[in-house]
Structures are given as structure tokens and as C-alpha cells.
Design a protein around this motif. Sequence first.
Motif, PDB file in Angstrom:
ATOM      1  N   LEU A 112       0.838  -1.196   0.000  1.00 35.61           N
ATOM      2  CA  LEU A 112       0.000   0.000   0.000  1.00 35.61           C
ATOM      3  C   LEU A 112       0.874   1.247   0.000  1.00 35.61           C
ATOM      4  O   LEU A 112       1.875   1.313   0.716  1.00 35.61           O
ATOM      5  CB  LEU A 112      -0.895   0.048   1.241  1.00 35.61           C
TER       6      LEU A 112
ATOM      7  N   TYR B 152       0.318   5.547   0.268  1.00 34.57           N
ATOM      8  CA  TYR B 152      -0.635   6.629   0.532  1.00 34.57           C
ATOM      9  C   TYR B 152       0.077   7.948   0.215  1.00 34.57           C
ATOM     10  O   TYR B 152       1.110   8.255   0.812  1.00 34.57           O
ATOM     11  CB  TYR B 152      -1.059   6.633   1.996  1.00 34.57           C
TER      12      TYR B 152
ATOM     13  N   SER C  50      -9.099   0.217   2.324  1.00 39.09           N
ATOM     14  CA  SER C  50      -7.672   0.251   2.669  1.00 39.09           C
ATOM     15  C   SER C  50      -7.317   1.439   3.554  1.00 39.09           C
ATOM     16  O   SER C  50      -6.250   1.470   4.168  1.00 39.09           O
ATOM     17  CB  SER C  50      -6.825   0.286   1.393  1.00 39.09           C
ATOM     18  N   SER C  51      -8.211   2.445   3.641  1.00 41.39           N
ATOM     19  CA  SER C  51      -7.960   3.597   4.506  1.00 41.39           C
ATOM     20  C   SER C  51      -8.546   3.415   5.905  1.00 41.39           C
ATOM     21  O   SER C  51      -8.337   4.262   6.774  1.00 41.39           O
ATOM     22  CB  SER C  51      -8.530   4.879   3.877  1.00 41.39           C
TER      23      SER C  51
ATOM     24  N   ILE D  35      -8.554   1.689   9.459  1.00 41.37           N
ATOM     25  CA  ILE D  35      -7.602   0.985  10.324  1.00 41.37           C
ATOM     26  C   ILE D  35      -8.397   0.108  11.290  1.00 41.37           C
ATOM     27  O   ILE D  35      -9.095   0.630  12.172  1.00 41.37           O
ATOM     28  CB  ILE D  35      -6.713   1.965  11.112  1.00 41.37           C
TER      29      ILE D  35
ATOM     30  N   PRO E 283      -4.725  -2.611   7.949  1.00 39.46           N
ATOM     31  CA  PRO E 283      -5.662  -1.979   7.011  1.00 39.46           C
ATOM     32  C   PRO E 283      -6.944  -2.786   6.868  1.00 39.46           C
ATOM     33  O   PRO E 283      -6.940  -4.023   6.942  1.00 39.46           O
ATOM     34  CB  PRO E 283      -4.865  -1.955   5.695  1.00 39.46           C
TER      35      PRO E 283
ATOM     36  N   HIS F 228      -8.882  -3.768   4.528  1.00 39.01           N
ATOM     37  CA  HIS F 228      -9.124  -4.761   3.489  1.00 39.01           C
ATOM     38  C   HIS F 228      -8.234  -5.996   3.644  1.00 39.01           C
ATOM     39  O   HIS F 228      -8.276  -6.889   2.789  1.00 39.01           O
ATOM     40  CB  HIS F 228      -8.895  -4.143   2.107  1.00 39.01           C
ATOM     41  N   ARG F 229      -7.432  -6.041   4.727  1.00 44.65           N
ATOM     42  CA  ARG F 229      -6.517  -7.170   4.906  1.00 44.65           C
ATOM     43  C   ARG F 229      -6.903  -7.980   6.138  1.00 44.65           C
ATOM     44  O   ARG F 229      -7.602  -7.502   7.031  1.00 44.65           O
ATOM     45  CB  ARG F 229      -5.071  -6.678   5.066  1.00 44.65           C
TER      46      ARG F 229
ATOM     47  N   ILE G  85       0.401   0.490   7.966  1.00 40.98           N
ATOM     48  CA  ILE G  85      -0.208   1.521   8.811  1.00 40.98           C
ATOM     49  C   ILE G  85       0.734   2.709   8.973  1.00 40.98           C
ATOM     50  O   ILE G  85       0.305   3.870   8.998  1.00 40.98           O
ATOM     51  CB  ILE G  85      -0.573   0.935  10.195  1.00 40.98           C
TER      52      ILE G  85
ATOM     53  N   MET H   3       0.333   5.554   6.449  1.00 43.47           N
ATOM     54  CA  MET H   3      -0.952   6.247   6.300  1.00 43.47           C
ATOM     55  C   MET H   3      -0.859   7.692   6.784  1.00 43.47           C
ATOM     56  O   MET H   3      -0.233   7.982   7.791  1.00 43.47           O
ATOM     57  CB  MET H   3      -2.037   5.530   7.113  1.00 43.47           C
TER      58      MET H   3
ATOM     59  N   GLY I  58      -5.948   7.957   8.000  1.00 41.06           N
ATOM     60  CA  GLY I  58      -6.685   6.744   8.291  1.00 41.06           C
ATOM     61  C   GLY I  58      -7.945   7.016   9.079  1.00 41.06           C
ATOM     62  O   GLY I  58      -8.143   8.098   9.650  1.00 41.06           O
TER      63      GLY I  58
END
Length: 614
Positions: A284, A286, A316-317, A319, A337, A339-340, A390, A393, A396
Motif C-alpha cells: 500500500l 498513501y 484500505s484507509s 484501520i 488496514p 481490506h486485509r 499503517i 498512512m 486513516g
Amino acid sequence: MPQDDQSKTDGSAAGVQGAKREGKTGNGEPETKIDCRGEVIGQRLTGYLAPTMKESPADAEVVSHKLMIRAGLIRKLTAGIYSWLPLGLRSLRKVERIIRVEMNRFKAREVLLPSVQPAELWKESGRYEKYGPELLRFKDRHDRDCVLGPTHEEVITDLIRREVRSFRDLPLNLYQIQTKFRDEIRPRFGLMRGREFIMKDAYSFDTDDAAADLSYRDMYQAYSNVFTNCGLEFAVVEADSGTIGGSFSHEFMVLAETGEDALAFCGQCSYASNLEKAKTGDYLTYDEPEAPIVKVHTPNCRRVPELAAFMKTPESSIIKSMLFEVEGGAPTLVLIPGHREINQTKLKNALGGAEPRLASPEEAERITGVPMGFVTPVGAKVKIVADLAIGRMNNGVVGAGLADYHLANAKPGRDFQVDEYLDLAVAMEGDPCPHCGSPMTVKRGIEVGHVFKLGLKYSEAMGATYMGRDGTSSPIVMGCYGIGLGRTVAASVEQNHDKDGIIWPMALAPFQVALLPLQVQNPEVTAATDALYDRLTDLGVETLLDDRDERPGMKFKDADLLGLPLRVTVSEKGLGQGQLELKDRRSREVTMLPLEGAAEAILALRDKALGQVA
């Protein structure tokens, strides 16, 4: 291959038991052909225990379990424990022979160690309590604590510490092929995850790391040769060492769509890893400018998809803040994130091997004072670890520590502090390779072998030392190398099958040729079949003769189910034309062979197939 709807043999098999004991079939012909080593090279099916089934058992979930039961290779005794029937045992023995050739080639020497082990050895190594309930513990009649061996690191280390004295006694590599027992809570998938299983385990002993690396390299190559010679498509991946321990390890995975393990591969370089171990790289980035943190009312937005939709921001934004209870330690807040998914193995290793457990909603609220879904790292009073992404970011979205509220534009380091950044995410399709940055692909596989560099884990704990050239005592450097034999047979079936049954690679097939006379009452058919059977077995071609007086359709169905590489059909029609029908099980190609020289032509096909994997 008698066939029925249950799991029993039919009358045609049971009716020749007397002849079987006398070594003859009902017509007086020899039941088996044996080579000079005492190995069965030819077998008539009447009087042979090969019970096929039309339907899969209700508890069979995976292809190998279904087909190995239906083809009469194995039978279930109880949960996770199976009996090997004659045809299945032949394939198992072939795996054994292939393993022995390669282990002996690389100067490993075979031993046989006890299954029942004194618990005091496991207490010495520190694994008696750590191993968990899979270790079957019991007491003997003298009230001594014992275990039924799931593995043999303790026993082999005890043997070596008693026998090795000097650097002159090293290096050593000892292996065995033996039954193990692990009391799995939910045994499943047939031979894939049973409680009792047959394993080849080897252990190397060296004077230093450099020598141990050479032993590891040799076993890596030996294992590559083993699975190549088994005729299997496989991959070697970086792996987690698990309860065995050690500094690094690799898994040998048979590739199959039905595999229980996910594997990450790079298409541009040699990187490959089990998903438990796979590094995620910089997956990722940002680049948006920082913005001030803002509290936002987010009613009923407890889950990532709901929150992302409400905030009009990508998942993905978000947390995710997940509270874990840590065995023997303080609660830990883990950030990742939205989406994980958290890789439990990576997290466990990051926490020093302590077993993490996701806190229940009630536990999380009791510890943080905040309902699940709104827990925040801002001002948190617990340890915080975060995935590497993270830390990159700027804006977030995190919980606000208040029901129905979140904080937008949260930035680590500015708005909250992280104790440690770690690679914690499960790798995904398209993630950049940690070595070269190219997109990775994810495939599925079945673990059949594992090689570990153990280092000093057991030798230091149990006092296995040697005297060096300078007269000083040093711990022996160890390696450990395992292959699951039953899993290898099952993995071959998972990789090689179709809707009709198994498709054996030539190297592992119980027999190489299925010989099917279609009209066994016709003397000409019987005579031609017997002549071909004798010639094939004299040439060393392993032949299973289906001499049952059954319908051709049943014989063909059973032959496809069992999946021997070559099927030869002898029929009145074919003999009238001076020919035999040959069918390749894998390609389904059918060719007609002239009677004259048919055995030699079949031998050439057999040798060609074996030569492709030698």
C-alpha cells in the motif's frame, strides 16, 4: 475390483478364499507372479482384496479421501485412523522405495526408533507442556509418564548424546520410516489430516552452521529428487517452523486446486512461500496530504464495509483495531488496514511465540471500556503493534473510543503511538514480491515434505555435545527433515484424477497395467490373456489381471476408478483381427496393438513414462 453400493466385497471375491490360500485361482492358474526379490509383479484379481464402491462415503470431503475409499485402497477404522488395503499399500511401498533410494544416495542411514517415548525427554526439551493436546500422554503400569510419538527429535537427540563423543563421529544423518500419532481434535480429509500416519523423518548432526547448511542443502536436493521421481508437480516454499522450531525451513508442496494450503509465488524471480510465512512487501502507498483529525458520527458502522461506504473512503484507509489476549502476557491492540486479514502465524512469532487469541466483544469492552467496532488506538493504555502499511498512512479512519463515532484523518505518530511496526498481513494475489517487486500469484498446494534447520534448539536443551579438535565441548548443530508417505499418496490422487477416478503417475501406480479379458469363458480369450500376462510379468511389467467373470462395463468402470496408467483389453473381436486394445488412462487415447510384440510395445511405453520422471 468387485463393486457394490456398500463397502463389502461381493460373492465373487469371497468364493475363492480356499483357492487363494492354496496359491491357485479357481481354474488352477497361479494367483500371483513374484520376481527374484520376492515382489509381486503380477496379480489375478479373483481372490484379491480389492473392494470397490459406487458411491463415496458420507464423511469423505476431499477427492483423495473419496477415491481412495471407492477404489479399495484404504478403509477407515475409526476417526483419523485408516487401514491400508493391498492396492493402496503397493503405492505406499513405492513411495518408501523412492525415498530410500534418495536418502541412501545422500549418505543418510536408516534406523528405527521407538513409538512409545518417556515423557522425561519431552520435559527436557521443554515441549511436554508446549506441544498441546495433540501429544497423547499416558502412564505405564509403573506409573511412569509416557507419550506416543508424534515426532522423534527428543529420542534421536538422546541417542546421539549417548553415542557421539568427538568431532570425528560427525557429520551424521539418520532416518526412519515409521508410524506417528498426533491426537488431532478434528481429524479430516482422510489421509491428509489423520491421527495416525506414516512418516519418513531424518535428522542431521554437524559440528557447526556451515556444515549444517551443507546437510540441509543435501536434504533439500534429496527431497526434490523424491517428488520428481514420484511423478508429481510440486513447489518448494519458505515456511514457518511451527512446533518443531528452528531457524528456517522449507515446505515441499504438491500443487493441486483442492490443496489445503495457499502459496504465494513470484513469476519473475524464485521467491515462493507458504501464506503463513509470505512477506507482503510495500503493498500500500498513501500519497494524499495530511489533514486534521476529525470526529465523525457513524451510527451502527461497526464493520469495515459499512464504515467505508458511510465515509466514502476505500477499505484500505480504514484501520482495524483488534484486541488480542496473549497467553502469559498483557492484552495487545493490533492495527491492520481494513481490506486485509491478520496472519496469525506472523502475529504469534511477533509476540515471541505466545499464542494470541482475539478478545471476545465482552472482553474487549471490559478492557477498553468501548464497544467492539469503536476501539481506538488514540490514547490507548495497552501495547500497540501495527502492520507496516499503517505506518505509511496519512489519513486513516479509526475508532473514536466512543460508541457510534470514528476519527477521520488519523495519522500514526501524530495522533497515536505504535510500539512496534511488523509485517502482519496475509499476502494476497497481486501483492508485490518482497524480493523483486513483481506481482505475486497465489496457488493452492498440499504439504508433503518439510525440511528444518533446527540449529541448537534440542542439542543445547538436552546436552548433546561433541569434543572439538581443540578439546572444547560444543553443542551439535541439528537439522530435521520429514515426508508424509500417506499424504504423498493422497496428494498424488488430488493432483491426478478426473470424474471417473484416479489417474496414477506411472511411478506410484499400484500396478502399471490393467489387463482386461472381456469373455473369460472363451478359451481363446483366456489363452491369449494368460500368454500376455506371462510375457508382461516376465518382462517386469507390473500387471493386474481382471479375471472376474463380469460384464465389460463393470470392468471398464473399475479400471477407470483404480486408474492404472495403461489398460489392455483382450476381446473376441480384437483377437479375430489379431489385435489388442490399449488405452492410456491419462490421455484416454486408444490404439490397437498387434498380438505379436504387444508385450514389448507395452514395456516401451512403461519405460518411457518412468524415464520422464527419473
